[in-house]
Design an enzyme around this catalytic site. Structure first.
Site, PDB file in Angstrom:
ATOM      1  N   ALA A 153      59.608  39.028  45.897  1.00 25.88           N
ATOM      2  CA  ALA A 153      61.025  38.670  46.081  1.00 25.88           C
ATOM      3  C   ALA A 153      61.790  38.808  44.774  1.00 25.88           C
ATOM      4  CB  ALA A 153      61.116  37.242  46.589  1.00 25.88           C
ATOM      5  N   TYR A 199      59.559  41.775  35.270  1.00 24.99           N
ATOM      6  CA  TYR A 199      58.531  41.679  36.319  1.00 24.99           C
ATOM      7  C   TYR A 199      59.079  42.273  37.622  1.00 24.99           C
ATOM      8  CZ  TYR A 199      55.711  39.285  39.926  1.00 24.99           C
ATOM      9  OH  TYR A 199      54.939  38.994  41.036  1.00 24.99           O
ATOM     10  N   LYS A 237      58.034  45.799  39.735  1.00 23.94           N
ATOM     11  CA  LYS A 237      57.687  45.775  41.164  1.00 23.94           C
ATOM     12  C   LYS A 237      58.534  46.802  41.933  1.00 23.94           C
ATOM     13  CE  LYS A 237      54.588  42.430  41.664  1.00 23.94           C
ATOM     14  NZ  LYS A 237      53.201  42.794  41.990  1.00 23.94           N
ATOM     15  N   LYS A 261      52.133  17.260  38.380  1.00 26.23           N
ATOM     16  CA  LYS A 261      52.920  16.237  37.677  1.00 26.23           C
ATOM     17  C   LYS A 261      52.906  14.923  38.460  1.00 26.23           C
ATOM     18  CE  LYS A 261      56.053  19.566  35.527  1.00 26.23           C
ATOM     19  NZ  LYS A 261      57.417  20.094  35.417  1.00 26.23           N
TER      20      LYS A 261
HETATM   21  P1  NAD Z   1      46.963  36.207  40.272  1.00 28.41           P
HETATM   22  O1  NAD Z   1      47.457  36.288  38.864  1.00 28.41           O
HETATM   23  O2  NAD Z   1      46.194  34.999  40.672  1.00 28.41           O
HETATM   24  O3  NAD Z   1      46.101  37.486  40.623  1.00 28.41           O
HETATM   25  C1  NAD Z   1      46.269  38.727  40.019  1.00 28.41           C
HETATM   26  C2  NAD Z   1      44.904  39.183  39.542  1.00 28.41           C
HETATM   27  O4  NAD Z   1      45.041  40.474  38.931  1.00 28.41           O
HETATM   28  C3  NAD Z   1      44.309  38.255  38.465  1.00 28.41           C
HETATM   29  O5  NAD Z   1      43.054  37.762  38.900  1.00 28.41           O
HETATM   30  C4  NAD Z   1      44.151  39.157  37.267  1.00 28.41           C
HETATM   31  O6  NAD Z   1      42.983  38.912  36.485  1.00 28.41           O
HETATM   32  C5  NAD Z   1      44.089  40.541  37.907  1.00 28.41           C
HETATM   33  N1  NAD Z   1      44.413  41.560  36.920  1.00 28.41           N
HETATM   34  C6  NAD Z   1      45.452  41.561  36.039  1.00 28.41           C
HETATM   35  N2  NAD Z   1      45.368  42.645  35.253  1.00 28.41           N
HETATM   36  C7  NAD Z   1      44.271  43.330  35.655  1.00 28.41           C
HETATM   37  C8  NAD Z   1      43.661  44.528  35.211  1.00 28.41           C
HETATM   38  N3  NAD Z   1      44.173  45.223  34.181  1.00 28.41           N
HETATM   39  N4  NAD Z   1      42.541  44.964  35.826  1.00 28.41           N
HETATM   40  C9  NAD Z   1      42.003  44.247  36.861  1.00 28.41           C
HETATM   41  N5  NAD Z   1      42.539  43.111  37.325  1.00 28.41           N
HETATM   42  C10 NAD Z   1      43.657  42.645  36.726  1.00 28.41           C
HETATM   43  O7  NAD Z   1      48.244  36.395  41.192  1.00 28.41           O
HETATM   44  P2  NAD Z   1      48.426  36.164  42.764  1.00 28.41           P
HETATM   45  O8  NAD Z   1      49.299  34.996  42.931  1.00 28.41           O
HETATM   46  O9  NAD Z   1      47.108  36.206  43.446  1.00 28.41           O
HETATM   47  O10 NAD Z   1      49.282  37.448  43.138  1.00 28.41           O
HETATM   48  C11 NAD Z   1      48.708  38.626  43.689  1.00 28.41           C
HETATM   49  C12 NAD Z   1      49.761  39.708  43.783  1.00 28.41           C
HETATM   50  O11 NAD Z   1      50.863  39.254  44.571  1.00 28.41           O
HETATM   51  C13 NAD Z   1      50.355  40.122  42.437  1.00 28.41           C
HETATM   52  O12 NAD Z   1      50.591  41.488  42.442  1.00 28.41           O
HETATM   53  C14 NAD Z   1      51.669  39.375  42.394  1.00 28.41           C
HETATM   54  O13 NAD Z   1      52.607  40.029  41.558  1.00 28.41           O
HETATM   55  C15 NAD Z   1      52.074  39.397  43.854  1.00 28.41           C
HETATM   56  N6  NAD Z   1      52.982  38.293  44.172  1.00 28.41           N
HETATM   57  C16 NAD Z   1      52.527  37.021  44.177  1.00 28.41           C
HETATM   58  C17 NAD Z   1      53.390  35.977  44.467  1.00 28.41           C
HETATM   59  C18 NAD Z   1      52.928  34.552  44.485  1.00 28.41           C
HETATM   60  O14 NAD Z   1      53.742  33.679  44.755  1.00 28.41           O
HETATM   61  N7  NAD Z   1      51.670  34.248  44.218  1.00 28.41           N
HETATM   62  C19 NAD Z   1      54.747  36.246  44.755  1.00 28.41           C
HETATM   63  C20 NAD Z   1      55.179  37.572  44.731  1.00 28.41           C
HETATM   64  C21 NAD Z   1      54.278  38.579  44.464  1.00 28.41           C
END
Ligand code: NAD
Length: 325
Positions: free
Chosen positions: A122, A152, A156, A203
């Protein structure tokens, strides 16, 4: 096993990725996970888990060594407002996440992978549509003219276009979700990368009844939050549909950050006062718009925020108890 479907989950050590691996295993897939690290809070259920850096094209080629039925690309350098909106991590976020997407797509193209899922956010939506906390606009078609409020979000948006270009030119079938604040157990809850539901639960859990917690900003900024199980339901439905998106996967139950804090307090059975302090904030208002997902998939999230927050609160309480031991 012959005939068994195979899935690759990039970012399988992360919050959403580790839950997704469990789900795909439950559905009978053979699953390979890849990440820089193992899941933080429990073991992985993946059949094969590769510790590798997806910024390296050789690692990508090695993990995409066969034709997977489903590839989920969730790996990204990311975190909550304290990580994404300070500006201090922008070059790392853009370089790392863009490199991962470029390399994973190229490796998949080399193996004739057809179906690939990409988790956008989003955060791609323009700042100018999210100034009024009571009336933010986040319909899919409002993404352009582009004006995300963070790098960021810009990465995306670039990567959404990259996936769509690979679909157009290379015969791939891509499915793009724009996630809105996903939360639940086994998500980061401390250390600086945590998101607001986890931070709020922590918190509240840490503060004795009658005490005070800090909330960034004036507390009137709005958001919606989606529980992890519904995120996975939406993601797998999108992946197996004939629809590429991008489409919102989020909740339409918009609350202010003060209301989120109030909900955590009521779950905890505590009365706490709130002190508003300056902090990184992001946009003023944001809510999912679920018209398109409903129209295209005949499904949309429906679970009340309170239900998921209760489960998350209990889990964070346990983490705090364990940390004290
Ligand atoms: P997260 O940070 O828990 O998971 C992302 C994973 O990617 C991490 O475990 C990290 O170690 C791995 N990673 C980063 N760089 C890497 C690399 N070079 N090689 C291999 N692995 C690598 O995040 P999440 O909350 O599980 O989010 C997953 C996806 O969803 C992401 O792309 C995030 O941008 C997207 N997203 C998440 C949310 C949310 O609210 N959680 C919202 C919007 C988008």
């Amino acid at each position: 096993m012959q005939g068994q479907k195979r899935a690759l989950v990039c970012g399988a050590g992360g919050f959403i990725g580790s839950h997704l691996v469990n789900r795909l295993k439950g559905e009978g897939f053979w699953v390979r996970g890849v990440d820089l690290k193992y899941p933080e809070f429990s073991g992985t259920t993946a059949d094969d888990f590769v510790i590798g850096d997806l910024r390296d094209p050789h690692v990508c080629r090695d993990v995409v060594d066969r034709r997977f039925d489903e590839v989920y690309q969730l790996a990204a350098d990311m975190g909550g407002a304290g990580f994404v909106f300070t500006g201090e991590n922008d070059s790392a976020i853009m370089h790392n996440s863009a490199s991962i997407n470029l390399n994973v797509l190229e490796a998949c193209r080399g193996r004739n992978t057809r179906r690939i899922f990409y988790s956008s956010s989003a955060c791609i939506y323009p700042l100018y549509n999210q100034l009024d906390p009571d009336n933010p606009k986040c319909s899919e078609d409002s993404a352009y003219p582009a004006a995300p409020d963070s790098d960021y979000g810009w990465e995306k948006l670039f990567s959404e276009r990259l996936y769509l270009a690979y679909q157009r030119n290379n015969g791939m079938e891509v499915h793009i979700a724009r996630y809105h604040n996903i939360f639940g157990p086994e998500g980061t809850w401390t250390g600086g990368r945590e998101k607001s539901p986890a931070a709020m639960c922590r918190k509240v859990a840490q503060t004795p009844d009658g005490g005070e917690i800090e909330v960034w900003g004036d507390g009137k900024q709005t958001r919606s939050f989606l529980y992890i199980d519904e995120c996975l339901e939406g993601s797998t439905r999108l992946m197996r549909s004939g629809f590429s998106g991008p489409v919102n996967i989020g909740s339409e139950e918009m609350v202010t950050i003060d209301q989120l804090a109030g909900l955590a307090m009521s779950i905890a059975g505590k009365k706490l006062s709130i002190r508003h302090v300056p902090g990184p904030l992001g946009v003023r208002g944001r809510n999912s718009d679920n018209k398109m997902i409903w129209e295209k998939l005949g499904w949309r999230p429906s679970q009340p925020l309170r239900k998921g927050l209760e489960i998350t609160y209990r889990w964070i309480e346990e983490q705090l108890a364990q940390a004290k031991k």
